[in-house]
Design a protein around this motif. Sequence first.
Motif, PDB file in Angstrom:
ATOM      1  N   CYS A  33       0.863  -1.192   0.000  1.00  0.00           N
ATOM      2  CA  CYS A  33       0.000   0.000   0.000  1.00  0.00           C
ATOM      3  C   CYS A  33       0.891   1.231   0.000  1.00  0.00           C
ATOM      4  CB  CYS A  33      -0.868   0.031   1.255  1.00  0.00           C
ATOM      5  SG  CYS A  33      -2.007  -1.357   1.312  1.00  0.00           S
ATOM      6  N   ARG A  35       0.652   3.683   2.137  1.00  0.00           N
ATOM      7  CA  ARG A  35       1.058   3.647   3.543  1.00  0.00           C
ATOM      8  C   ARG A  35       0.044   2.820   4.330  1.00  0.00           C
ATOM      9  NH1 ARG A  35      -0.386   9.735   4.065  1.00  0.00           N
ATOM     10  NH2 ARG A  35      -2.421   9.655   5.038  1.00  0.00           N
ATOM     11  N   LYS A  36       0.408   2.475   5.540  1.00  0.00           N
ATOM     12  CA  LYS A  36      -0.436   1.578   6.329  1.00  0.00           C
ATOM     13  C   LYS A  36      -1.510   2.383   7.066  1.00  0.00           C
ATOM     14  CE  LYS A  36      -1.225  -2.510   8.257  1.00  0.00           C
ATOM     15  NZ  LYS A  36      -1.550  -3.719   7.490  1.00  0.00           N
ATOM     16  N   CYS A  37      -2.774   1.983   6.935  1.00  0.00           N
ATOM     17  CA  CYS A  37      -3.857   2.677   7.639  1.00  0.00           C
ATOM     18  C   CYS A  37      -3.886   2.196   9.104  1.00  0.00           C
ATOM     19  CB  CYS A  37      -5.195   2.381   6.983  1.00  0.00           C
ATOM     20  SG  CYS A  37      -5.258   2.870   5.250  1.00  0.00           S
ATOM     21  N   TYR A  39      -6.116   1.377  11.189  1.00  0.00           N
ATOM     22  CA  TYR A  39      -7.124   0.406  11.640  1.00  0.00           C
ATOM     23  C   TYR A  39      -6.929  -0.957  10.987  1.00  0.00           C
ATOM     24  CZ  TYR A  39      -8.854   1.729   7.082  1.00  0.00           C
ATOM     25  OH  TYR A  39      -8.930   1.990   5.734  1.00  0.00           O
ATOM     26  N   CYS A  40      -5.955  -1.076  10.086  1.00  0.00           N
ATOM     27  CA  CYS A  40      -5.908  -2.226   9.175  1.00  0.00           C
ATOM     28  C   CYS A  40      -5.002  -3.334   9.691  1.00  0.00           C
ATOM     29  CB  CYS A  40      -5.411  -1.749   7.807  1.00  0.00           C
ATOM     30  SG  CYS A  40      -5.173  -3.108   6.644  1.00  0.00           S
ATOM     31  N   SER A  44      -0.582  -6.107   4.784  1.00  0.00           N
ATOM     32  CA  SER A  44      -0.256  -5.038   3.836  1.00  0.00           C
ATOM     33  C   SER A  44       0.879  -4.208   4.415  1.00  0.00           C
ATOM     34  CB  SER A  44      -1.487  -4.172   3.584  1.00  0.00           C
ATOM     35  OG  SER A  44      -1.952  -3.621   4.796  1.00  0.00           O
ATOM     36  N   GLY A  83      -5.946  -6.935  -1.473  1.00  0.00           N
ATOM     37  CA  GLY A  83      -4.714  -6.452  -0.852  1.00  0.00           C
ATOM     38  C   GLY A  83      -4.885  -6.072   0.590  1.00  0.00           C
ATOM     39  N   GLY A  84      -3.941  -5.197   0.930  1.00  0.00           N
ATOM     40  CA  GLY A  84      -3.070  -4.394   0.096  1.00  0.00           C
ATOM     41  C   GLY A  84      -3.828  -3.552  -0.960  1.00  0.00           C
ATOM     42  N   THR A  85      -3.059  -3.072  -1.896  1.00  0.00           N
ATOM     43  CA  THR A  85      -3.609  -2.181  -2.917  1.00  0.00           C
ATOM     44  C   THR A  85      -3.226  -2.677  -4.310  1.00  0.00           C
ATOM     45  OG1 THR A  85      -3.418  -0.344  -1.341  1.00  0.00           O
ATOM     46  CG2 THR A  85      -3.747   0.242  -3.648  1.00  0.00           C
ATOM     47  N   ASN A 118      -7.779   1.541  -4.901  1.00  0.00           N
ATOM     48  CA  ASN A 118      -7.860   2.602  -3.885  1.00  0.00           C
ATOM     49  C   ASN A 118      -7.815   3.960  -4.553  1.00  0.00           C
ATOM     50  OD1 ASN A 118      -7.399   0.380  -2.242  1.00  0.00           O
ATOM     51  ND2 ASN A 118      -6.279   1.612  -0.752  1.00  0.00           N
ATOM     52  N   ARG A 155      -6.342   7.795   5.576  1.00  0.00           N
ATOM     53  CA  ARG A 155      -6.415   7.495   4.136  1.00  0.00           C
ATOM     54  C   ARG A 155      -5.613   8.516   3.338  1.00  0.00           C
ATOM     55  NH1 ARG A 155      -8.132   2.546   2.973  1.00  0.00           N
ATOM     56  NH2 ARG A 155      -8.940   3.239   0.972  1.00  0.00           N
TER      57      ARG A 155
END
Length: 396
Positions: A33, A35-37, A39-40, A44, A83-85, A118, A155
């Motif tokens: 991704c 960057r890493k969110c 909450y996730c 990823s 994903g991931g993205t 995304n 995000r």
Amino acid sequence: MNLSPDPGGTLRVPPAGHFRLPPLALYVHIPWCVRKCPYCDFNSHAAGPELPEEAYVDALLADLRTDLAAVHGRELVSIFFGGGTPSLFSARALDRLLAGMNRRIAFARDIEITLEANPGTFEQAKFADYRRLGINRLSIGVQSFQTAQLQALGRIHDGLEAIRAAEMARRAGFDNVNLDLMHGLPGQDVAGALADLRQAIALAPTHLSWYQLTLEPNTVFWNQPPETPEDDLLWDIQEAGQALLAAEGFVQYETSAYARDGRRARHNLNYWTFGDFLGLGAGAHAKLSDPHGQIRRTWKTRLPKDYLDPDKRFQAGERLLEAAELPFEFMMNALRLTGGVPAELFEQRTGLPLAAIAEPCAAARAAGLLENDPQLLRPTARGQLFLNDLLQHFLP
Ligand SMILES: C[S@@+](CC[C@H](N)C(=O)[O-])C[C@H]1O[C@@H](n2cnc3c(N)ncnc32)[C@H](O)[C@@H]1O
Ligand code: SF4
């Protein structure tokens, strides 16, 4: 039915009788991704300056070669790039991947091929190229249209970019588009959640996935929890959202999934009807049956750098499911479907007779959690609400 134990103590189910080799789907995991969110908890990882997409495609195709013995002559009914993205990958890389996969496994004529995209990671031309490759369904990770919410969720896009993403998908010729939204967000009220849903509906998707935000271990939100709505408010948001979606013609067919007529996600339906799926890519899981009715869960090496290491094996582990755990494994999926499944599907997918679940079904029916129809395994409205209580009945 005649069950004979194998040397490891696992019950083997003979192929004759109930068992049928299920349809086969394919999940492909793209683990990077921007960057890493916070909450996730998915597998990823923030991408470095160079995405090793060519090396990863080589690894995915080599990984597929090691899985071919599990295909047993079936064609793929669906492919899901998740994903991931996945939309970080170029159309060129996905073209090589799809062509390589199709050389090794037949695709069903009406195969569903979904890609998670995304906002903020593609432009119009990329979408059009994806469509030309045969990708025929997009799942766009919107989460919210409200920029303050999106910032709180970490995000990389704002509300306008999310709207533009859905518009671009349509212009590129995608007529089957899912939008992922979350609710129960920090500081959210009923009006805010409904505003997100209304904006989503205005973009005319065929499918909406409407997830309640959960705080997952090993995430930033778990360690520093934001202020999320109290249970009463969550309940109000859920009820109001369901009513709005129903009024707008989106039929809820699973805990978090809503679809226009004929547009239920075939790939996800295959999971929920206990179909088989191959899993390619870092950390990907698979569920695979053989013609004798033995069912395995397998998983791949989790860290992208290890997955890309030619000295490492792709598969990290596997487990043969024992007959005793099949009722729970089957129900855990099937009872997520609001319409349930035909009772005979239990026999076809697990190889066990319906008699194997007669007792727990009777108990769940007596508790008002399962519908009283012997032809159908379907949760009641109460069973949908208390799904964990319902599933307890089927634990080994
Ligand atoms: C595999 S994830 C990621 C897809 C894509 N990378 C994205 O972020 O848009 C699929 C969806 O799961 C949902 N999701 C992820 N983490 C969640 C959480 N902690 N609680 C609820 N939903 C979550 C989000 O709606 C997300 O779009
Ligand atoms: S973009 Fe999606 S997969 Fe990546 S970290 Fe955020 S929620 Fe997770």
